[in-house]
Design a protein around this motif. Structure first.
Motif, PDB file in Angstrom:
ATOM      1  N   SER A   1       0.851  -1.184   0.000  1.00 53.44           N
ATOM      2  CA  SER A   1       0.000   0.000   0.000  1.00 53.44           C
ATOM      3  C   SER A   1       0.889   1.236   0.000  1.00 53.44           C
ATOM      4  O   SER A   1       2.101   1.137   0.240  1.00 53.44           O
ATOM      5  CB  SER A   1      -0.912  -0.003   1.230  1.00 53.44           C
ATOM      6  OG  SER A   1      -0.140   0.076   2.417  1.00 53.44           O
ATOM      7  N   PRO A   2       0.324   2.420  -0.265  1.00 50.49           N
ATOM      8  CA  PRO A   2       1.145   3.640  -0.284  1.00 50.49           C
ATOM      9  C   PRO A   2       1.945   3.859   0.999  1.00 50.49           C
ATOM     10  O   PRO A   2       3.109   4.252   0.931  1.00 50.49           O
ATOM     11  CB  PRO A   2       0.102   4.747  -0.479  1.00 50.49           C
ATOM     12  CG  PRO A   2      -0.986   4.081  -1.254  1.00 50.49           C
ATOM     13  CD  PRO A   2      -1.054   2.689  -0.727  1.00 50.49           C
TER      14      PRO A   2
ATOM     15  N   PHE B   1       4.833   1.598   0.943  1.00 48.76           N
ATOM     16  CA  PHE B   1       5.724   1.989  -0.154  1.00 48.76           C
ATOM     17  C   PHE B   1       6.670   3.095   0.312  1.00 48.76           C
ATOM     18  O   PHE B   1       7.892   3.023   0.096  1.00 48.76           O
ATOM     19  CB  PHE B   1       4.898   2.460  -1.346  1.00 48.76           C
ATOM     20  CG  PHE B   1       5.716   3.114  -2.434  1.00 48.76           C
ATOM     21  CD1 PHE B   1       6.545   2.364  -3.254  1.00 48.76           C
ATOM     22  CD2 PHE B   1       5.659   4.488  -2.625  1.00 48.76           C
ATOM     23  CE1 PHE B   1       7.307   2.971  -4.260  1.00 48.76           C
ATOM     24  CE2 PHE B   1       6.411   5.105  -3.622  1.00 48.76           C
ATOM     25  CZ  PHE B   1       7.240   4.346  -4.437  1.00 48.76           C
ATOM     26  N   PHE B   2       6.121   4.099   0.986  1.00 51.55           N
ATOM     27  CA  PHE B   2       6.955   5.182   1.504  1.00 51.55           C
ATOM     28  C   PHE B   2       7.814   4.710   2.674  1.00 51.55           C
ATOM     29  O   PHE B   2       8.946   5.164   2.841  1.00 51.55           O
ATOM     30  CB  PHE B   2       6.079   6.361   1.939  1.00 51.55           C
ATOM     31  CG  PHE B   2       5.356   7.028   0.810  1.00 51.55           C
ATOM     32  CD1 PHE B   2       6.049   7.523  -0.286  1.00 51.55           C
ATOM     33  CD2 PHE B   2       3.977   7.147   0.822  1.00 51.55           C
ATOM     34  CE1 PHE B   2       5.395   8.129  -1.343  1.00 51.55           C
ATOM     35  CE2 PHE B   2       3.304   7.750  -0.237  1.00 51.55           C
ATOM     36  CZ  PHE B   2       4.013   8.241  -1.315  1.00 51.55           C
TER      37      PHE B   2
ATOM     38  N   ASP C   1       0.412  11.384   3.428  1.00 54.93           N
ATOM     39  CA  ASP C   1      -0.244  10.094   3.212  1.00 54.93           C
ATOM     40  C   ASP C   1      -1.177   9.768   4.367  1.00 54.93           C
ATOM     41  O   ASP C   1      -2.303   9.292   4.164  1.00 54.93           O
ATOM     42  CB  ASP C   1       0.809   8.995   3.063  1.00 54.93           C
ATOM     43  CG  ASP C   1       0.197   7.609   3.010  1.00 54.93           C
ATOM     44  OD1 ASP C   1      -0.447   7.283   1.999  1.00 54.93           O
ATOM     45  OD2 ASP C   1       0.351   6.864   3.996  1.00 54.93           O
TER      46      ASP C   1
ATOM     47  N   MET D   1      -3.990   8.774  -3.606  1.00 57.69           N
ATOM     48  CA  MET D   1      -2.673   8.143  -3.506  1.00 57.69           C
ATOM     49  C   MET D   1      -2.570   6.961  -4.467  1.00 57.69           C
ATOM     50  O   MET D   1      -2.268   5.830  -4.071  1.00 57.69           O
ATOM     51  CB  MET D   1      -2.415   7.686  -2.062  1.00 57.69           C
ATOM     52  CG  MET D   1      -2.497   8.795  -1.021  1.00 57.69           C
ATOM     53  SD  MET D   1      -1.311  10.124  -1.301  1.00 57.69           S
ATOM     54  CE  MET D   1       0.230   9.258  -1.002  1.00 57.69           C
ATOM     55  N   ASN D   2      -2.798   7.209  -5.755  1.00 55.89           N
ATOM     56  CA  ASN D   2      -2.653   6.134  -6.744  1.00 55.89           C
ATOM     57  C   ASN D   2      -1.174   5.886  -7.031  1.00 55.89           C
ATOM     58  O   ASN D   2      -0.300   6.617  -6.552  1.00 55.89           O
ATOM     59  CB  ASN D   2      -3.420   6.461  -8.025  1.00 55.89           C
ATOM     60  CG  ASN D   2      -2.946   7.760  -8.658  1.00 55.89           C
ATOM     61  OD1 ASN D   2      -1.804   7.873  -9.084  1.00 55.89           O
ATOM     62  ND2 ASN D   2      -3.828   8.762  -8.711  1.00 55.89           N
ATOM     63  N   LYS D   3      -0.874   4.868  -7.813  1.00 54.11           N
ATOM     64  CA  LYS D   3       0.516   4.459  -8.044  1.00 54.11           C
ATOM     65  C   LYS D   3       1.353   5.559  -8.702  1.00 54.11           C
ATOM     66  O   LYS D   3       2.523   5.757  -8.344  1.00 54.11           O
ATOM     67  CB  LYS D   3       0.552   3.205  -8.909  1.00 54.11           C
ATOM     68  CG  LYS D   3       0.077   1.946  -8.182  1.00 54.11           C
ATOM     69  CD  LYS D   3       0.244   0.713  -9.064  1.00 54.11           C
ATOM     70  CE  LYS D   3      -0.172  -0.547  -8.315  1.00 54.11           C
ATOM     71  NZ  LYS D   3      -0.006  -1.771  -9.140  1.00 54.11           N
TER      72      LYS D   3
ATOM     73  N   CYS E   1       2.105   8.243  -6.096  1.00 61.64           N
ATOM     74  CA  CYS E   1       3.094   7.722  -5.137  1.00 61.64           C
ATOM     75  C   CYS E   1       4.500   7.723  -5.727  1.00 61.64           C
ATOM     76  O   CYS E   1       5.471   8.051  -5.038  1.00 61.64           O
ATOM     77  CB  CYS E   1       2.711   6.313  -4.691  1.00 61.64           C
ATOM     78  SG  CYS E   1       1.267   6.254  -3.618  1.00 61.64           S
TER      79      CYS E   1
ATOM     80  N   MET F   1       5.719  11.285  -5.818  1.00 67.65           N
ATOM     81  CA  MET F   1       5.911  11.781  -4.451  1.00 67.65           C
ATOM     82  C   MET F   1       7.158  11.180  -3.806  1.00 67.65           C
ATOM     83  O   MET F   1       7.689  11.735  -2.840  1.00 67.65           O
ATOM     84  CB  MET F   1       4.676  11.489  -3.594  1.00 67.65           C
ATOM     85  CG  MET F   1       3.465  12.325  -3.974  1.00 67.65           C
ATOM     86  SD  MET F   1       2.025  12.021  -2.927  1.00 67.65           S
ATOM     87  CE  MET F   1       2.539  12.833  -1.412  1.00 67.65           C
ATOM     88  N   ALA F   2       7.622  10.056  -4.339  1.00 66.90           N
ATOM     89  CA  ALA F   2       8.883   9.471  -3.874  1.00 66.90           C
ATOM     90  C   ALA F   2      10.052   9.973  -4.712  1.00 66.90           C
ATOM     91  O   ALA F   2      11.150  10.213  -4.189  1.00 66.90           O
ATOM     92  CB  ALA F   2       8.813   7.948  -3.928  1.00 66.90           C
TER      93      ALA F   2
END
Length: 309
Positions: A57-58, A61-62, A121, A136-138, A141, A144-145
């Motif tokens: 999930s987001p 992921f972060f 997030d 917060m779709n792929k 994300c 944002m990274a």
């Protein structure tokens, strides 16, 4: 001065934390334990997230990005500290010093921005739960990274380039690793441009990250206070408490140093220990101790391994 820079500035000498043999051994063991816990804790968290599809999930992921940063950040600093804590020869080459400074500053800046992204997030998850998957779709994300990583390395390139254009009065660095503020303090030239650049960078990266985090949490707290169920409030707050603890420790120490680079006290030698070694070590524990999904994944894997034997 010019003669010194031409003949001896290719090598620097790190003075370290202490000249006492007993304290050196104690510091070596302390940093070794912290470094081992940082690498193992963050690596374990990455593995757990990759093993459990429900953690894709987001937020995780972060969190994976944060763990990668912490591993690399600690690895850019800890080996230098460990080597120079016990070694009689504490010299470091210009290239070695610049490389270590570049990666540590780049990764430190990236972590600062990633923590702000993680706060946003949490804001989206708690304050906009129905639209969370859309917000917060792929693709979002990914960018944002990517932006924190890019901004961190670009900022570091600028700061390190400006730093090594300065003339230095001595080759002895009153620090235990190569850091921009320490080099500004040991320069015998005009450091106004360096201080201005560092102040602007700290202001843009640090203060903007802090304000984004603060704004996100003001909305989160406002939302949580509106929840009538005490159990619901506790559950919502528990998802943010770990991140808020990490943010407070990291922002508080790093901004204090980089916004006042000319200060020359023992406090400015001790404080970097908090954000460069302690925070990366605590992050995986802060985010996993109270996380049932992470704990259950780890417990299930341990049971599966035990059953195989």
């Amino acid at each position: 001065m010019d003669q010194f820079n031409q003949t001896t500035s290719h090598t620097f000498i790190l003075l370290g934390l202490s000249s006492s043999p007993h304290l050196q051994v104690m510091f070596f063991l302390l940093f070794l334990i912290i470094y081992f816990m940082t690498i193992s804790g963050n690596f374990l968290l990455i593995v757990i997230v990759r093993m459990n599809p429900t953690l894709h999930s987001p937020m995780y992921f972060f969190l994976t990005n944060l763990s990668i940063i912490d591993i690399c950040f600690s690895s850019s600093i800890a080996p230098v500290i460990l080597r120079n804590t016990l070694a009689k020869d504490r010299s470091i080459s210009l290239i070695g010093c610049a490389t270590q400074m570049y990666f540590s500053l780049a990764l430190g800046s990236t972590e600062c921005l990633i923590l702000a992204v993680m706060a946003y997030d949490r804001f989206a998850a708690i304050c906009r739960p129905l639209h969370y998957n859309t917000i917060m779709n792929k693709t979002v994300c990914f960018y944002m990274a990517a932006v924190p990583w890019s901004a961190g390395f670009i900022n570091s390139l600028v700061q390190v380039t400006l730093t090594f254009q300065l003339p230095f009065c001595t080759c002895h660095i009153n620090h235990y690793f190569c850091e921009v503020p320490a080099f500004i303090r040991m320069s015998c030239g005009d450091t106004f441009l360096n201080q201005l650049s560092l102040f602007i960078a700290a202001g843009i990266i640090g203060m903007c990250s802090f304000l984004l985090t603060l704004t996100s949490y003001l909305h989160i707290i406002s939302k949580i206070l509106k929840i009538t169920s005490s159990q619901g409030r506790q559950k919502s707050f528990s998802t943010c408490a770990s991140h808020l603890t990490a943010v407070t420790l990291y922002y508080g120490t790093s901004l204090f140093i980089y916004l006042r680079p000319q200060k020359h006290t023992n406090v400015y030698k001790v404080l970097p220990i908090l954000y460069m070694t302690v925070t990366p070590m605590l992050n995986p524990f802060l985010y996993s101790i109270r996380n049932k999904d992470v704990n259950n994944t780890l417990i299930n894997q341990l049971k599966r391994k035990k059953g195989q034997y």
